[in-house]
Each structure stands twice: as C-alpha cells, then as structure tokens.
Design a protein around this motif. Sequence first.
Motif, PDB file in Angstrom:
ATOM      1  N   LEU A   1       0.831  -1.200   0.000  1.00  0.00           N
ATOM      2  CA  LEU A   1       0.000   0.000   0.000  1.00  0.00           C
ATOM      3  C   LEU A   1       0.869   1.255   0.000  1.00  0.00           C
ATOM      4  CD1 LEU A   1      -2.822   1.258   0.115  1.00  0.00           C
ATOM      5  CD2 LEU A   1      -2.722   1.060   2.604  1.00  0.00           C
ATOM      6  N   VAL A   2       1.951   1.238   0.761  1.00  0.00           N
ATOM      7  CA  VAL A   2       2.879   2.375   0.777  1.00  0.00           C
ATOM      8  C   VAL A   2       3.488   2.563  -0.606  1.00  0.00           C
ATOM      9  CG1 VAL A   2       5.126   3.135   1.648  1.00  0.00           C
ATOM     10  CG2 VAL A   2       3.382   2.364   3.246  1.00  0.00           C
ATOM     11  N   ALA A   3       3.867   1.482  -1.253  1.00  0.00           N
ATOM     12  CA  ALA A   3       4.459   1.578  -2.592  1.00  0.00           C
ATOM     13  C   ALA A   3       3.462   2.177  -3.587  1.00  0.00           C
ATOM     14  CB  ALA A   3       4.920   0.208  -3.066  1.00  0.00           C
ATOM     15  N   ARG A   4       2.182   1.806  -3.474  1.00  0.00           N
ATOM     16  CA  ARG A   4       1.156   2.376  -4.368  1.00  0.00           C
ATOM     17  C   ARG A   4       0.862   3.828  -4.036  1.00  0.00           C
ATOM     18  NH1 ARG A   4      -2.813  -2.286  -3.429  1.00  0.00           N
ATOM     19  NH2 ARG A   4      -3.541  -0.707  -2.001  1.00  0.00           N
ATOM     20  N   SER A   5       1.136   4.246  -2.804  1.00  0.00           N
ATOM     21  CA  SER A   5       0.777   5.593  -2.364  1.00  0.00           C
ATOM     22  C   SER A   5       1.842   6.636  -2.681  1.00  0.00           C
ATOM     23  CB  SER A   5       0.501   5.593  -0.861  1.00  0.00           C
ATOM     24  OG  SER A   5       1.703   5.484  -0.128  1.00  0.00           O
ATOM     25  N   CYS A   6       2.891   6.243  -3.345  1.00  0.00           N
ATOM     26  CA  CYS A   6       3.991   7.166  -3.647  1.00  0.00           C
ATOM     27  C   CYS A   6       4.073   7.430  -5.148  1.00  0.00           C
ATOM     28  CB  CYS A   6       5.314   6.592  -3.152  1.00  0.00           C
ATOM     29  SG  CYS A   6       5.368   6.301  -1.390  1.00  0.00           S
ATOM     30  N   PRO A   7       3.156   8.232  -5.677  1.00  0.00           N
ATOM     31  CA  PRO A   7       3.195   8.522  -7.115  1.00  0.00           C
ATOM     32  C   PRO A   7       4.282   9.538  -7.440  1.00  0.00           C
ATOM     33  CG  PRO A   7       1.447   9.776  -6.098  1.00  0.00           C
ATOM     34  CD  PRO A   7       2.046   8.903  -5.021  1.00  0.00           C
ATOM     35  N   LYS A   8       4.555   9.668  -8.708  1.00  0.00           N
ATOM     36  CA  LYS A   8       5.558  10.633  -9.156  1.00  0.00           C
ATOM     37  C   LYS A   8       5.029  12.067  -9.070  1.00  0.00           C
ATOM     38  CE  LYS A   8       8.642   7.673 -10.679  1.00  0.00           C
ATOM     39  NZ  LYS A   8       9.299   7.027  -9.586  1.00  0.00           N
TER      40      LYS A   8
ATOM     41  N   PHE B   1      -3.896   9.295   0.434  1.00  0.00           N
ATOM     42  CA  PHE B   1      -2.579   8.713   0.673  1.00  0.00           C
ATOM     43  C   PHE B   1      -1.743   9.592   1.587  1.00  0.00           C
ATOM     44  CE2 PHE B   1      -3.120   6.252  -3.454  1.00  0.00           C
ATOM     45  CZ  PHE B   1      -3.469   5.095  -2.777  1.00  0.00           C
ATOM     46  N   GLU B   2      -1.959  10.893   1.546  1.00  0.00           N
ATOM     47  CA  GLU B   2      -1.267  11.768   2.498  1.00  0.00           C
ATOM     48  C   GLU B   2      -1.696  11.418   3.920  1.00  0.00           C
ATOM     49  OE1 GLU B   2      -0.547  16.474   3.514  1.00  0.00           O
ATOM     50  OE2 GLU B   2      -1.422  15.934   1.587  1.00  0.00           O
ATOM     51  N   ASN B   3      -2.978  11.123   4.104  1.00  0.00           N
ATOM     52  CA  ASN B   3      -3.466  10.700   5.421  1.00  0.00           C
ATOM     53  C   ASN B   3      -2.820   9.391   5.858  1.00  0.00           C
ATOM     54  OD1 ASN B   3      -5.125  12.947   5.574  1.00  0.00           O
ATOM     55  ND2 ASN B   3      -6.903  11.883   4.767  1.00  0.00           N
ATOM     56  N   LEU B   4      -2.593   8.475   4.928  1.00  0.00           N
ATOM     57  CA  LEU B   4      -1.891   7.222   5.231  1.00  0.00           C
ATOM     58  C   LEU B   4      -0.470   7.515   5.688  1.00  0.00           C
ATOM     59  CD1 LEU B   4      -1.575   4.069   5.090  1.00  0.00           C
ATOM     60  CD2 LEU B   4      -0.793   4.437   2.742  1.00  0.00           C
ATOM     61  N   HIS B   5       0.229   8.388   4.985  1.00  0.00           N
ATOM     62  CA  HIS B   5       1.606   8.728   5.336  1.00  0.00           C
ATOM     63  C   HIS B   5       1.670   9.361   6.722  1.00  0.00           C
ATOM     64  CE1 HIS B   5       2.393   9.153   0.719  1.00  0.00           C
ATOM     65  NE2 HIS B   5       2.157   7.909   1.083  1.00  0.00           N
TER      66      HIS B   5
ATOM     67  N   PHE C   1       3.626  17.165   5.905  1.00  0.00           N
ATOM     68  CA  PHE C   1       4.515  16.823   4.800  1.00  0.00           C
ATOM     69  C   PHE C   1       4.689  18.005   3.864  1.00  0.00           C
ATOM     70  CE2 PHE C   1       3.863  12.399   5.873  1.00  0.00           C
ATOM     71  CZ  PHE C   1       5.036  11.804   5.450  1.00  0.00           C
ATOM     72  N   ASP C   2       5.901  18.165   3.360  1.00  0.00           N
ATOM     73  CA  ASP C   2       6.194  19.069   2.257  1.00  0.00           C
ATOM     74  C   ASP C   2       6.830  18.177   1.184  1.00  0.00           C
ATOM     75  OD1 ASP C   2       7.023  20.932   0.428  1.00  0.00           O
ATOM     76  OD2 ASP C   2       8.102  22.193   1.874  1.00  0.00           O
ATOM     77  N   TYR C   3       5.981  17.582   0.356  1.00  0.00           N
ATOM     78  CA  TYR C   3       6.441  16.611  -0.632  1.00  0.00           C
ATOM     79  C   TYR C   3       7.369  17.252  -1.662  1.00  0.00           C
ATOM     80  CZ  TYR C   3       2.868  13.487   1.211  1.00  0.00           C
ATOM     81  OH  TYR C   3       2.107  12.694   2.033  1.00  0.00           O
TER      82      TYR C   3
ATOM     83  N   PHE D   1      13.846  13.683   3.460  1.00  0.00           N
ATOM     84  CA  PHE D   1      13.874  12.362   2.823  1.00  0.00           C
ATOM     85  C   PHE D   1      14.184  12.516   1.347  1.00  0.00           C
ATOM     86  CE2 PHE D   1       9.434  13.736   2.937  1.00  0.00           C
ATOM     87  CZ  PHE D   1       9.032  13.592   1.617  1.00  0.00           C
ATOM     88  N   ARG D   2      14.944  11.567   0.825  1.00  0.00           N
ATOM     89  CA  ARG D   2      15.294  11.570  -0.594  1.00  0.00           C
ATOM     90  C   ARG D   2      14.244  10.810  -1.392  1.00  0.00           C
ATOM     91  NH1 ARG D   2      20.925  11.432  -2.961  1.00  0.00           N
ATOM     92  NH2 ARG D   2      21.315  11.941  -0.814  1.00  0.00           N
ATOM     93  N   ASN D   3      13.840   9.658  -0.886  1.00  0.00           N
ATOM     94  CA  ASN D   3      12.862   8.812  -1.563  1.00  0.00           C
ATOM     95  C   ASN D   3      11.717   8.561  -0.585  1.00  0.00           C
ATOM     96  OD1 ASN D   3      11.453   6.377  -2.351  1.00  0.00           O
ATOM     97  ND2 ASN D   3      13.074   6.070  -3.855  1.00  0.00           N
ATOM     98  N   LEU D   4      10.541   9.071  -0.902  1.00  0.00           N
ATOM     99  CA  LEU D   4       9.387   8.971  -0.005  1.00  0.00           C
ATOM    100  C   LEU D   4       9.035   7.529   0.320  1.00  0.00           C
ATOM    101  CD1 LEU D   4       7.002  10.277   1.508  1.00  0.00           C
ATOM    102  CD2 LEU D   4       5.747  10.220  -0.656  1.00  0.00           C
ATOM    103  N   CYS D   5       9.001   6.680  -0.675  1.00  0.00           N
ATOM    104  CA  CYS D   5       8.618   5.288  -0.476  1.00  0.00           C
ATOM    105  C   CYS D   5       9.586   4.576   0.470  1.00  0.00           C
ATOM    106  CB  CYS D   5       8.537   4.576  -1.815  1.00  0.00           C
ATOM    107  SG  CYS D   5       7.801   2.944  -1.718  1.00  0.00           S
ATOM    108  N   ASP D   6      10.874   4.742   0.250  1.00  0.00           N
ATOM    109  CA  ASP D   6      11.867   4.112   1.120  1.00  0.00           C
ATOM    110  C   ASP D   6      11.789   4.664   2.540  1.00  0.00           C
ATOM    111  OD1 ASP D   6      12.771   2.601  -0.997  1.00  0.00           O
ATOM    112  OD2 ASP D   6      14.483   3.911  -1.429  1.00  0.00           O
ATOM    113  N   PHE D   7      11.590   5.970   2.665  1.00  0.00           N
ATOM    114  CA  PHE D   7      11.463   6.598   3.979  1.00  0.00           C
ATOM    115  C   PHE D   7      10.282   6.025   4.747  1.00  0.00           C
ATOM    116  CE2 PHE D   7       9.456  10.135   6.407  1.00  0.00           C
ATOM    117  CZ  PHE D   7      10.377  10.194   7.434  1.00  0.00           C
TER     118      PHE D   7
END
Length: 123
Positions: free
Chosen positions: A17-24, A31-35, A50-52, A86-92
């Motif tokens: 779900l986290v991987a799907r929630s990190c679009p380009k 998904f922001e609520n999930l994060h 968050f400041d994406y 964070f550099r990569n949102l999904c990895d973070f």
Amino acid sequence: MENSSLRRRVLMEIENLVARSCPKQKVPLKFENLHVAILKNHYNAADVVFDYHRGRVSLDIVMDDRDYDPKRINLSVPTLHANLWFRNLCDFLKTCIDNDSKSVAFYAGLLKSYQSNEMSLVA
C-alpha cells in the motif's frame, strides 16, 4: 505459526500500500493521510506535516506520554519539534513500518479502512 504468517502478510500488504501511495506527481489526500498515520504511529507524533515538493516532513514528537490525560485538556505535553529530510518517499515510509504487535494491529486497521474505501469507489 499461523500468527506469524498473518503478521508477515499484514506487513507485506502495508508495504504494498505504501508503494502504491507514492506517485511521481502530487500525492492524493487519502494517501497523504496514510503517510501521516504511519509517521504518527512510528514517531509517537502529535502533529505531522509533509512538504512533498521539498522532501521534508515536520513533526511534533511527544516526549512523555505520562503527562497525557484524555479526560482533560492537555496544555503542557512535552514535545520535540523535528524537521526531517527524505530523498525517496517510499523508502522513507517503509523504514517507518514497525513490526511489533501493537503496530501490526494498527496496520491491519489501516489496511481494512483502505480496502473498504477502494471497494466503495468500485461499487
């Protein structure tokens, strides 16, 4: 044995779900609520912003839960303000997924709410 396989499945599904929630592009509000929920659980944070665009997250981390009383207004809960990069949102976000029993139960509830939201969008 079954309990550990259930735990693994919940952790695997929350990572998916986290991987799907990190679009380009721009992150949708759901998904922001999930994060925010994942970071609040991991850091015991009272507030997460968050400041994406800049790759930053601002947190107010609760330092001591003993001062918290849900029966009264809490004006003096000790918090620590943190500004993380964070550099990569999904990895973070994946590094913020805990595997203790309390967190796995929390993630199971998150998964259930997101699955019911997706089902209502399809119907």
